[in-house]
Scaffold this motif. Structure first.
Motif, mmCIF file in Angstrom:
data_model
loop_
_atom_site.group_PDB
_atom_site.id
_atom_site.type_symbol
_atom_site.label_atom_id
_atom_site.label_comp_id
_atom_site.label_asym_id
_atom_site.label_seq_id
_atom_site.Cartn_x
_atom_site.Cartn_y
_atom_site.Cartn_z
ATOM 1 N N SER A 169 -76.363 60.095 81.291
ATOM 2 C CA SER A 169 -75.579 60.991 80.434
ATOM 3 C C SER A 169 -75.076 60.309 79.169
ATOM 4 O O SER A 169 -74.657 60.977 78.224
ATOM 5 N N GLN A 170 -75.139 58.972 79.122
ATOM 6 C CA GLN A 170 -74.686 58.231 77.942
ATOM 7 C C GLN A 170 -75.813 57.979 76.939
ATOM 8 O O GLN A 170 -75.566 57.452 75.859
ATOM 9 N N VAL A 171 -77.028 58.354 77.297
ATOM 10 C CA VAL A 171 -78.165 58.203 76.387
ATOM 11 C C VAL A 171 -78.240 59.443 75.503
ATOM 12 O O VAL A 171 -78.353 60.567 75.986
ATOM 13 N N ASP A 172 -78.176 59.233 74.208
ATOM 14 C CA ASP A 172 -78.143 60.357 73.266
ATOM 15 C C ASP A 172 -79.522 60.875 72.890
ATOM 16 O O ASP A 172 -79.669 62.037 72.507
ATOM 17 N N TYR A 173 -80.538 60.016 72.998
ATOM 18 C CA TYR A 173 -81.811 60.336 72.370
ATOM 19 C C TYR A 173 -82.975 59.619 73.048
ATOM 20 O O TYR A 173 -82.855 58.457 73.438
ATOM 21 N N ILE A 174 -84.079 60.327 73.189
ATOM 22 C CA ILE A 174 -85.316 59.758 73.721
ATOM 23 C C ILE A 174 -86.421 59.908 72.680
ATOM 24 O O ILE A 174 -86.732 61.025 72.263
ATOM 25 N N ASN A 175 -87.006 58.786 72.269
ATOM 26 C CA ASN A 175 -88.230 58.856 71.478
ATOM 27 C C ASN A 175 -89.358 58.856 72.501
ATOM 28 O O ASN A 175 -89.693 57.830 73.097
ATOM 29 N N ALA A 176 -89.932 60.026 72.708
ATOM 30 C CA ALA A 176 -90.915 60.209 73.783
ATOM 31 C C ALA A 176 -92.275 59.638 73.404
ATOM 32 O O ALA A 176 -92.607 59.480 72.230
ATOM 33 N N HIS A 177 -93.072 59.375 74.430
ATOM 34 C CA HIS A 177 -94.474 58.999 74.178
ATOM 35 C C HIS A 177 -95.163 60.176 73.484
ATOM 36 O O HIS A 177 -95.900 59.973 72.531
#
Length: 418
Positions: free
Chosen positions: A300-308
């Motif tokens: 929940s503390q991760v704001d952003y995912i740069n996905a594959h």
């Protein structure tokens, strides 16, 4: 021994431009660096688009310290040249050549997925048409994928750990992750890390096309549409991304600019299929969980995912499944995008260039849109930033890379806190 690791320099050669400045400006403006193929007849493969680097003029780097001169250029494959130029920029950005530290405490972990594959075709054709005596004596040292890392060491004098990780599309991210480990565990104080790739020949495009991996779409703005229901394959690109990773106290003592801290790294393998990700997403999800946990964070503390986010039918839905496993209820809230929507898939360089995006996103509080994607697939039901870019604080973010062979890598970056 466990030490903190930070990013103090960035370098990039991309389809959106050579240099982090041009690249990042294109990212912020939502530009598409994908273009029509103009170097060979596309009739045989049916593939019309590419992610070529269009503004790279090697003569601009002749005699630039740390790059190459005219004679050296003839003895280097393009993937090595890209890596040298990106490394030069990253070191200039870091503000030092690190000549003041023990050279055996400075390493180079720069990988390439397929190295000089186009050169192989050229020399083999020469062999068939003109005989064995006409094969270049420089063919092997130009072609082998470890030559980018080796040449960087020759130019910088870094004599510590130096190797080429080759895990297909996960190469760049694995290289950054392993460099992080070397510094965190006390083996190095600084490391040049990233990936590089250049495959432009019709032969290479034919190979990827015949395995049904490449899109046949001829609209450069709709060819790479990750997570979209109309996605039809990835766009093959080229380039290089380089990061300078440095031990935190060393960086702090010299007053270095710090983009972000490398908090965690996860590496797993599907053990499932040559090209398809695991349908459940279990192994890729575990890689994300390991990276987040090592960074001392909750999902929940991760704001952003740069996905594959490759824009292929299988990857996008299975990566979505992996994110759901790793993030649980937080999966619906986290922002997700794919840089490949703008530059295509840079193979071994992809994760490294996307790590540059991750670091800049944390620095500037900016999450780019997944450009071109308008209608997500029913099985891709998360927030892929399809309605435009977002200005928000990014305290922590992860980048995923999933390579053929089932190789999964995730790095977690976060803002530096004293």
């Amino acid at each position: 021994m466990s030490r903190r690791v930070v990013i103090t320099g960035l370098g990039a050669v991309t389809p959106l431009g050579t240099g982090v400045g041009k690249f990042w400006e294109g990212i912020r403006q939502g530009k598409v660096g994908i273009s029509l193929i103009d170097t060979f007849d596309t009739a045989n493969t049916g593939v019309k688009v590419c992610g070529f680097v269009r503004d790279f003029n090697e003569e601009d780097y002749f005699d630039v310290k740390g790059c190459f001169d005219k004679k050296e250029s003839k003895r280097m494959d393009r993937f090595t040249k890209y890596a040298l130029v990106a490394t030069h920029e990253a070191l200039m950005d870091a503000g030092t050549d690190f000549s003041d530290i023990d050279p055996y405490r400075a390493g180079v972990l720069v990988g390439s997925g397929i190295g000089g594959i186009d050169l192989t075709l050229t020399e083999y054709t020469k062999f068939l048409e003109k005989g064995a005596g006409r094969v270049s004596p420089f063919y092997v040292p130009m072609m082998i994928s470890n030559m980018a890392a080796g040449t960087i060491s020759m130019k910088t004098g870094f004599r510590g750990a130096n190797f080429d990780i080759t895990t297909a599309c996960a190469t760049g991210t694995h290289s950054i992750g392993e460099a992080f480990r070397k510094i965190k565990d006390g083996y190095l104080d600084v490391c040049i890390a990233g990936g590089t790739e250049s495959a432009r020949s019709e032969f290479t495009y034919a190979a990827f096309s015949n395995m049904k991996a490449l899109t046949k779409c001829d609209d450069v703005n709709k060819a790479s549409v990750p997570f979209d229901k109309d996605r039809s394959g990835f766009v093959l690109g080229e380039g290089s991304g380089i990061l300078i990773l440095e031990e935190y106290e060393h960086a702090k003592s010299r007053g270095a600019k710090i983009y972000a801290e490398v908090g965690g790294y996860g590496a797993t393998c599907d053990g499932y299929h040559m090209t398809s990700p695991m349908p459940s997403g279990e192994a890729a999800g575990m890689g994300m969980s390991l990276a987040i946990k090592e960074a001392g964070l909750e999902p929940s503390q991760v704001d952003y995912i740069n996905a594959h986010g490759t824009s292929t039918g299988l990857n996008d839905k299975y990566e979505t499944a992996a994110i759901k496993l790793a993030f649980g209820d937080a999966a619906k809230k986290v922002k997700i995008n794919s840089t490949k929507s703008m530059i295509g898939h840079l193979l071994g360089a992809a994760g490294a260039v996307e790590a540059v995006v991750l670091a800049k996103s944390i620095e500037e509080g900016f999450i780019h849109a997944t450009v071109g994607t308008t209608t997500p697939d029913e099985e891709c039901d998360l927030d892929y930033c399809i309605n435009g870019s977002i200005e928000q604080e990014v305290n922590a973010a992860i980048s995923n890379s999933l390579g053929f062979g089932g190789h999964n890598a995730t790095v977690c970056f976060k803002k530096v806190r004293d």
